[in-house]
Design an enzyme around this catalytic site. Structure first.
Site, mmCIF file in Angstrom:
data_model
loop_
_atom_site.group_PDB
_atom_site.id
_atom_site.type_symbol
_atom_site.label_atom_id
_atom_site.label_comp_id
_atom_site.label_asym_id
_atom_site.label_seq_id
_atom_site.Cartn_x
_atom_site.Cartn_y
_atom_site.Cartn_z
ATOM 1 N N HIS A 221 6.560 22.917 31.624
ATOM 2 C CA HIS A 221 7.851 22.800 30.930
ATOM 3 C C HIS A 221 7.930 23.953 29.931
ATOM 4 O O HIS A 221 7.425 23.865 28.815
ATOM 5 C CB HIS A 221 7.890 21.439 30.222
ATOM 6 C CG HIS A 221 9.188 21.117 29.564
ATOM 7 N ND1 HIS A 221 10.002 20.078 29.982
ATOM 8 C CD2 HIS A 221 9.820 21.663 28.499
ATOM 9 C CE1 HIS A 221 11.071 20.003 29.206
ATOM 10 N NE2 HIS A 221 10.988 20.961 28.294
ATOM 11 N N CYS A 254 16.024 24.418 20.948
ATOM 12 C CA CYS A 254 14.859 23.683 20.460
ATOM 13 C C CYS A 254 14.979 23.518 18.963
ATOM 14 O O CYS A 254 15.054 24.506 18.236
ATOM 15 C CB CYS A 254 13.564 24.411 20.791
ATOM 16 S SG CYS A 254 12.152 23.574 20.045
HETATM 17 MG MG MG Z 1 12.427 21.221 26.675
#
Ligand code: MG
Length: 315
Positions: A221, A254
């Site tokens: 990921h 993020c």
């Molecule tokens: Mg992610």
């Protein structure tokens, strides 16, 4: 919306790579959870349906986290039944036993828990130590497995941590082993702040297989914060990893990194895999059209290079 002018890369296979890659699509969960805008349930359901129509076979649908923690996904109880007829796998995130109860009540067949490789992120995200968090997941995993529900363990901060900095490979291996030993079927190694580089990926995967972690149980990921996500993916494929997480249109920044660039875009991944002659089952043109459609709902262009190249989207 203009239909994208579909281009495809010339397929030139390379040695030593898997023949097929399963993409674990995270846009509807990891993506939308990290977008500022909250998307109406009907739009989310249509998004998941369109994603399924592209040929993606694993589409993480939502999270059964407490609604006050992630208001963007507070509609999990309404969304899941609206898409559960689709002929694809629809895993959901469950943070604890309460979340598992909510998911099981809706007939969910795949769940994921979200662990941390580092003490600082476990403290920030779960207000627990790494071992306390693992102890919290143990009954979740055991109860899911007792119902024959597939369990994925996410492991965040595998390559670097915004508080701790570098994360030793051995520390990641220890938590991976613990998750597998408790019964997780699959582990997703997260580069949550996008700092991994290919040599680091190779070193971690070698250490994991050296600790008897089967490569077939591993997914990667990557985040594209520093433009490394595809290089890191290629390094993982060379080690035999054949499950890759990605987010349609690159949805989701993020919250722990300064850059707005977050998840690897599924379109960018599919472009590379098609160019390598690796089968994904995904129709790239349909996927681009889906991300352009979603971008219009979010009111901002997709950050995916491939979406931009294949669509007339203004950037
Ligand atoms: Mg992610």
């Amino acid at each position: 919306m203009n239909a994208p002018e579909l281009g495809l890369p010339m397929a030139v296979p390379a040695e030593g790579l898997p023949a097929r890659v399963r993409i674990h699509e995270v846009g509807a969960r990891d993506g939308l959870q990290n977008e500022k805008a909250t998307v109406p349930t009907a739009v989310k359901a249509e998004f998941v349906r369109r994603l399924a129509g592209t040929g993606l076979t694993t589409i993480e649908a939502t999270s059964f986290v407490h609604p006050t923690w992630v208001p963007q996904l507070a509609d999990a109880e309404d969304l899941y039944p609206a898409v559960s007829d689709l002929p694809v796998e629809l895993p959901v995130l469950v943070p604890n036993e309460r979340g598992l109860d909510r998911a099981l009540a809706l007939g969910v067949r795949r769940v994921a828990v979200f662990a941390s490789a580092t003490e600082s992120f476990a403290k920030a995200n779960l207000n627990r130590t790494v071992d306390e968090a693992l102890a919290m997941f143990e009954p979740v995993v055991a109860r899911a497995k007792a119902r024959d529900v597939h369990v994925r363990g996410y492991l965040s901060m595998c390559f670097g941590d915004p508080w701790q900095g570098a994360v030793p490979v051995g520390q990641v291996v220890r938590v991976c082993r613990a998750l597998l030993d408790m019964g997780c079927d699959e582990l997703s190694l997260g580069d949550t702040i996008g700092v991994a580089t290919p040599g680091h990926v190779t070193a971690l995967l070698s250490a994991l297989t050296g600790a008897d972690v089967p490569v077939a149980a591993l997914a990667v990921h990557f985040h594209d914060t520093y433009g490394q996500a595809l290089s890191n993916t290629l390094a993982a494929l060379q080690q035999g990893v054949a499950t890759v997480d990605a987010s349609a249109g690159g949805l989701g920044g993020c919250p722990y990194a300064k850059s707005a660039t977050g998840n690897l875009a599924t379109e960018d991944l599919v472009w590379m895999l098609q160019g390598l002659g690796i089968d994904t089952g995904v129709d790239l043109g349909r996927l681009v059209a889906t991300s352009v459609w979603m971008a219009a709902h979010l009111g901002r262009p997709s950050p995916s290079r491939t979406v931009r190249a294949l669509s007339h989207q203004e950037s």
